[in-house]
Motif scaffolding. Structure first.
Motif, PDB file in Angstrom:
ATOM      1  N   PHE A  80      48.686  30.815  27.778  1.00 46.29           N
ATOM      2  CA  PHE A  80      49.149  31.110  29.128  1.00 46.29           C
ATOM      3  C   PHE A  80      50.134  32.274  29.119  1.00 46.29           C
ATOM      4  N   TYR A  81      51.156  32.199  28.260  1.00 43.54           N
ATOM      5  CA  TYR A  81      52.159  33.264  28.217  1.00 43.54           C
ATOM      6  C   TYR A  81      51.596  34.561  27.651  1.00 43.54           C
ATOM      7  N   GLN A  82      50.620  34.458  26.768  1.00 42.59           N
ATOM      8  CA  GLN A  82      49.968  35.653  26.232  1.00 42.59           C
ATOM      9  C   GLN A  82      49.253  36.412  27.347  1.00 42.59           C
ATOM     10  N   ASN A  83      48.691  35.690  28.320  1.00 44.79           N
ATOM     11  CA  ASN A  83      47.940  36.303  29.418  1.00 44.79           C
ATOM     12  C   ASN A  83      48.738  36.393  30.714  1.00 44.79           C
ATOM     13  N   LEU A  84      50.018  36.058  30.697  1.00 40.93           N
ATOM     14  CA  LEU A  84      50.829  36.031  31.915  1.00 40.93           C
ATOM     15  C   LEU A  84      50.861  37.384  32.613  1.00 40.93           C
ATOM     16  N   HIS A  85      50.957  38.463  31.846  1.00 39.24           N
ATOM     17  CA  HIS A  85      50.983  39.803  32.451  1.00 39.24           C
ATOM     18  C   HIS A  85      49.731  40.030  33.297  1.00 39.24           C
ATOM     19  N   THR A  86      48.573  39.620  32.790  1.00 38.33           N
ATOM     20  CA  THR A  86      47.331  39.788  33.535  1.00 38.33           C
ATOM     21  C   THR A  86      47.351  38.955  34.814  1.00 38.33           C
ATOM     22  N   TYR A  87      47.853  37.719  34.744  1.00 40.24           N
ATOM     23  CA  TYR A  87      47.896  36.861  35.926  1.00 40.24           C
ATOM     24  C   TYR A  87      48.784  37.471  37.003  1.00 40.24           C
ATOM     25  N   VAL A  88      49.935  37.989  36.588  1.00 39.58           N
ATOM     26  CA  VAL A  88      50.875  38.569  37.550  1.00 39.58           C
ATOM     27  C   VAL A  88      50.306  39.865  38.124  1.00 39.58           C
ATOM     28  N   LYS A  89      49.754  40.709  37.270  1.00 43.11           N
ATOM     29  CA  LYS A  89      49.235  42.011  37.712  1.00 43.11           C
ATOM     30  C   LYS A  89      48.025  41.850  38.625  1.00 43.11           C
ATOM     31  N   GLU A  90      47.086  41.012  38.252  1.00 44.87           N
ATOM     32  CA  GLU A  90      45.832  40.890  38.985  1.00 44.87           C
ATOM     33  C   GLU A  90      45.884  39.870  40.115  1.00 44.87           C
ATOM     34  N   GLY A  91      46.765  38.878  40.025  1.00 44.43           N
ATOM     35  CA  GLY A  91      46.896  37.899  41.097  1.00 44.43           C
ATOM     36  C   GLY A  91      45.930  36.730  41.014  1.00 44.43           C
ATOM     37  N   TYR A  92      45.294  36.546  39.866  1.00 46.63           N
ATOM     38  CA  TYR A  92      44.399  35.406  39.711  1.00 46.63           C
ATOM     39  C   TYR A  92      44.203  35.088  38.236  1.00 46.63           C
ATOM     40  N   SER A  93      43.688  33.904  37.969  1.00 47.45           N
ATOM     41  CA  SER A  93      43.334  33.485  36.622  1.00 47.45           C
ATOM     42  C   SER A  93      42.032  32.693  36.704  1.00 47.45           C
ATOM     43  N   PHE A  94      40.957  33.261  36.159  1.00 43.33           N
ATOM     44  CA  PHE A  94      39.692  32.519  36.148  1.00 43.33           C
ATOM     45  C   PHE A  94      39.793  31.309  35.237  1.00 43.33           C
ATOM     46  N   GLU A  95      40.535  31.462  34.141  1.00 48.25           N
ATOM     47  CA  GLU A  95      40.660  30.371  33.177  1.00 48.25           C
ATOM     48  C   GLU A  95      41.292  29.135  33.804  1.00 48.25           C
ATOM     49  N   TYR A  96      42.329  29.328  34.615  1.00 48.43           N
ATOM     50  CA  TYR A  96      43.017  28.211  35.256  1.00 48.43           C
ATOM     51  C   TYR A  96      42.559  28.004  36.699  1.00 48.43           C
ATOM     52  N   ARG A  97      41.528  28.768  37.125  1.00 49.28           N
ATOM     53  CA  ARG A  97      40.934  28.652  38.459  1.00 49.28           C
ATOM     54  C   ARG A  97      42.026  28.713  39.540  1.00 49.28           C
ATOM     55  N   THR A  98      42.889  29.723  39.396  1.00 50.20           N
ATOM     56  CA  THR A  98      44.043  29.866  40.271  1.00 50.20           C
ATOM     57  C   THR A  98      44.086  31.262  40.876  1.00 50.20           C
ATOM     58  N   LEU A  99      44.376  31.310  42.169  1.00 49.42           N
ATOM     59  CA  LEU A  99      44.508  32.548  42.921  1.00 49.42           C
ATOM     60  C   LEU A  99      45.897  32.565  43.539  1.00 49.42           C
ATOM     61  N   TYR A 100      46.560  33.714  43.483  1.00 49.86           N
ATOM     62  CA  TYR A 100      47.908  33.864  44.025  1.00 49.86           C
ATOM     63  C   TYR A 100      47.855  34.778  45.244  1.00 49.86           C
ATOM     64  N   ILE A 101      48.441  34.332  46.365  1.00 53.12           N
ATOM     65  CA  ILE A 101      48.450  35.112  47.601  1.00 53.12           C
ATOM     66  C   ILE A 101      49.900  35.385  47.997  1.00 53.12           C
ATOM     67  N   SER A 102      50.202  36.664  48.255  1.00 56.81           N
ATOM     68  CA  SER A 102      51.526  36.997  48.792  1.00 56.81           C
ATOM     69  C   SER A 102      51.345  37.734  50.122  1.00 56.81           C
ATOM     70  N   ASP A 103      50.892  38.958  50.092  1.00 54.39           N
ATOM     71  CA  ASP A 103      50.690  39.709  51.332  1.00 54.39           C
ATOM     72  C   ASP A 103      49.310  39.417  51.916  1.00 54.39           C
ATOM     73  N   VAL A 104      49.264  39.101  53.184  1.00 57.07           N
ATOM     74  CA  VAL A 104      47.982  38.910  53.856  1.00 57.07           C
ATOM     75  C   VAL A 104      47.619  40.263  54.472  1.00 57.07           C
ATOM     76  N   GLU A 105      47.040  41.109  53.632  1.00 56.70           N
ATOM     77  CA  GLU A 105      46.631  42.447  54.059  1.00 56.70           C
ATOM     78  C   GLU A 105      45.275  42.760  53.444  1.00 56.70           C
ATOM     79  N   GLU A 106      44.632  43.780  53.936  1.00 56.47           N
ATOM     80  CA  GLU A 106      43.228  44.052  53.628  1.00 56.47           C
ATOM     81  C   GLU A 106      42.910  44.104  52.137  1.00 56.47           C
ATOM     82  N   PHE A 107      43.648  44.890  51.363  1.00 60.40           N
ATOM     83  CA  PHE A 107      43.337  45.047  49.942  1.00 60.40           C
ATOM     84  C   PHE A 107      43.430  43.716  49.204  1.00 60.40           C
ATOM     85  N   GLU A 108      44.539  43.005  49.399  1.00 59.62           N
ATOM     86  CA  GLU A 108      44.739  41.739  48.683  1.00 59.62           C
ATOM     87  C   GLU A 108      43.725  40.682  49.123  1.00 59.62           C
ATOM     88  N   ILE A 109      43.423  40.603  50.411  1.00 62.93           N
ATOM     89  CA  ILE A 109      42.489  39.594  50.903  1.00 62.93           C
ATOM     90  C   ILE A 109      41.065  39.899  50.444  1.00 62.93           C
TER      91      ILE A 109
END
Length: 124
Positions: free
Chosen positions: A13-42
């Motif tokens: 998890f910590y080895q891949n944390l940078h990818t999770y934060v940068k990309e906003g999702y983790s396929f491995e943990y089936r998790t999606l992170y939402i902050s801004d509700v705007e066109e690009f992120e959505i």
């Protein structure tokens, strides 16, 4: 040997944390992170959810948002409601305005103890 907590490989998890934060999702943990509700992120979230929904298992959406675009938010709301898998939403800090609509779209909803939810009052 990797340390495991609650079935999660902590080192991985910590080895891949940078990818999770940068990309906003983790396929491995089936998790999606939402902050801004705007066109690009959505649009990215719609693509990620489409891929996650092709495999069996719960999908987690962690939301910490002041809200944003109603049109983009409703597109994601429809996608969440039409997922064949169980969608679990988490209020991790704040869900306001359109962020609240996305939060309540989940089949199961979780709020942390000190999180906030805000809805606009409608005057007719």
């Amino acid at each position: 040997m990797s340390k495991k907590e609650d079935g999660v490989d902590v080192d991985l998890f910590y080895q891949n944390l940078h990818t999770y934060v940068k990309e906003g999702y983790s396929f491995e943990y089936r998790t999606l992170y939402i902050s801004d509700v705007e066109e690009f992120e959505i649009n990215k979230a719609l693509r990620v959810l489409s891929v996650m929904d092709t495999q069996e298992g719960d999908i987690n959406i962690v939301i910490n948002s002041f809200g944003g675009s109603v049109y983009d938010g409703l597109a994601l709301y429809d996608k969440i409601r039409n997922c064949k898998n169980n969608v679990i939403t988490y209020n991790q800090g704040k869900v306001m305005s359109m962020g609240l609509i996305l939060f309540v779209a989940g089949d199961v909803r979780n709020m942390s103890e000190h999180s906030t939810a805000m809805a606009h009052s409608v005057i007719s």
